[in-house]
Design a protein around this motif. Structure first.
Motif, PDB file in Angstrom:
ATOM      1  N   TYR A  89       0.833  -1.197   0.000  1.00 25.79           N
ATOM      2  CA  TYR A  89       0.000   0.000   0.000  1.00 25.79           C
ATOM      3  C   TYR A  89       0.871   1.251   0.000  1.00 25.79           C
ATOM      4  N   SER A  92       2.442   1.994  -3.284  1.00 23.45           N
ATOM      5  CA  SER A  92       1.442   2.487  -4.240  1.00 23.45           C
ATOM      6  C   SER A  92       1.091   3.951  -4.001  1.00 23.45           C
ATOM      7  N   CYS A 120      -6.617   5.861  -3.062  1.00 26.13           N
ATOM      8  CA  CYS A 120      -5.934   5.398  -4.265  1.00 26.13           C
ATOM      9  C   CYS A 120      -6.782   5.585  -5.514  1.00 26.13           C
ATOM     10  N   LEU A 219       1.722  -6.293  -7.743  1.00 25.57           N
ATOM     11  CA  LEU A 219       2.640  -5.158  -7.871  1.00 25.57           C
ATOM     12  C   LEU A 219       3.608  -5.372  -9.032  1.00 25.57           C
ATOM     13  N   THR A 223       3.480  -3.259 -12.502  1.00 25.95           N
ATOM     14  CA  THR A 223       4.690  -2.480 -12.793  1.00 25.95           C
ATOM     15  C   THR A 223       5.224  -2.832 -14.172  1.00 25.95           C
ATOM     16  N   ARG A 226       2.908  -1.371 -16.876  1.00 25.95           N
ATOM     17  CA  ARG A 226       2.501   0.015 -16.619  1.00 25.95           C
ATOM     18  C   ARG A 226       2.321   0.812 -17.917  1.00 25.95           C
TER      19      ARG A 226
END
Length: 236
Positions: A89, A92, A120, A219, A223, A226
């Protein structure tokens, strides 16, 4: 616009976003307060635990720790394992919380699951200071939890309340948050990626151990993807 009016506008914008959390936190916090009460603790324990610790799962586990032998190492390791997901978290939220000055320490302290879900994904209205918006989402959510826990601690001994099943309130809350985010998305690839990674980790690591691998996998996947995701979002 003065600082007071800026904060007031952010509070008015943040409050409606936290209403689903209000319902969940009051019920679950109340059950936690009752649990502390029937375990022999004064209402001051759930009050200060929710105020200073503010980690729902850990607070429930801490009841057995307080009743058992003093073992700070075990308490530390247990807390790290239960709340390891907060590492992801925090990563992020690096960009969103950058440059927020004195508010940042409290925002880090108060970053629970539900606050992360709102801060978020929230579309902050034009003209609303994002720092104050994040601050009030965090503060309101903690107020809800502290209020529920304290009331449960105060009234637990006089109300014939059964707490079985109340823990499902938070599961239902997360389902609602996910559906709300799904409806706002133009492209559902990131959500589907999260679901797929979570399902694979659940099958491999089972229900008791899939959370951290799933968070790490999501994650890494997001990533790596992205740039394609940003292009797809721009075209949508």
């Amino acid at each position: 616009m003065t600082k007071q009016s800026t904060a007031g506008a952010a509070l008015r914008a943040a409050f409606p976003k936290t209403l689903p959390i209000l319902a969940g936190f009051l019920f679950l916090g109340f059950s936690y307060g009752i649990y502390m009460n029937v375990s022999g603790f004064s209402f001051l324990y759930p009050l200060f635990m929710s105020l200073l610790v503010f980690a729902g799962s850990v607070e429930f586990v801490a009841v057995s720790m307080l009743l058992g032998a003093f073992d700070p190492v075990q308490a530390l390791l247990m807390t790290i394992m239960i709340n390891a997901r907060h590492l992801f978290y925090g990563i992020s939220m690096l960009d969103k919380y950058r440059g927020l000055g004195k508010k940042k320490p409290y925002l880090i302290f108060g970053l629970c699951d539900e606050t992360f879900s709102i801060n978020c994904t929230a579309d902050i209205p034009a003209g609303i200071d994002r720092g104050w918006f994040y601050f009030f989402v965090t503060l309101l959510n903690q107020i809800y939890w502290v209020s529920g826990a304290t009331l449960g601690g105060l009234l637990g001994s006089v109300l014939p309340v059964k707490t079985e099943g109340l823990d499902f309130v938070m599961t239902a809350l997360f389902v609602v948050i996910f559906l709300d985010q799904w409806m706002k998305e133009k492209n559902h690839f990131s959500s589907l990626t999260g679901l797929a990674v979570s399902l694979v980790c659940l099958l491999i690591f089972k229900a008791d151990g899939f959370m951290i691998p799933a968070m790490a996998g999501i994650l890494l996947a997001l990533t790596a993807l992205r740039k394609p995701l940003e292009k797809a979002e721009a075209k949508a």
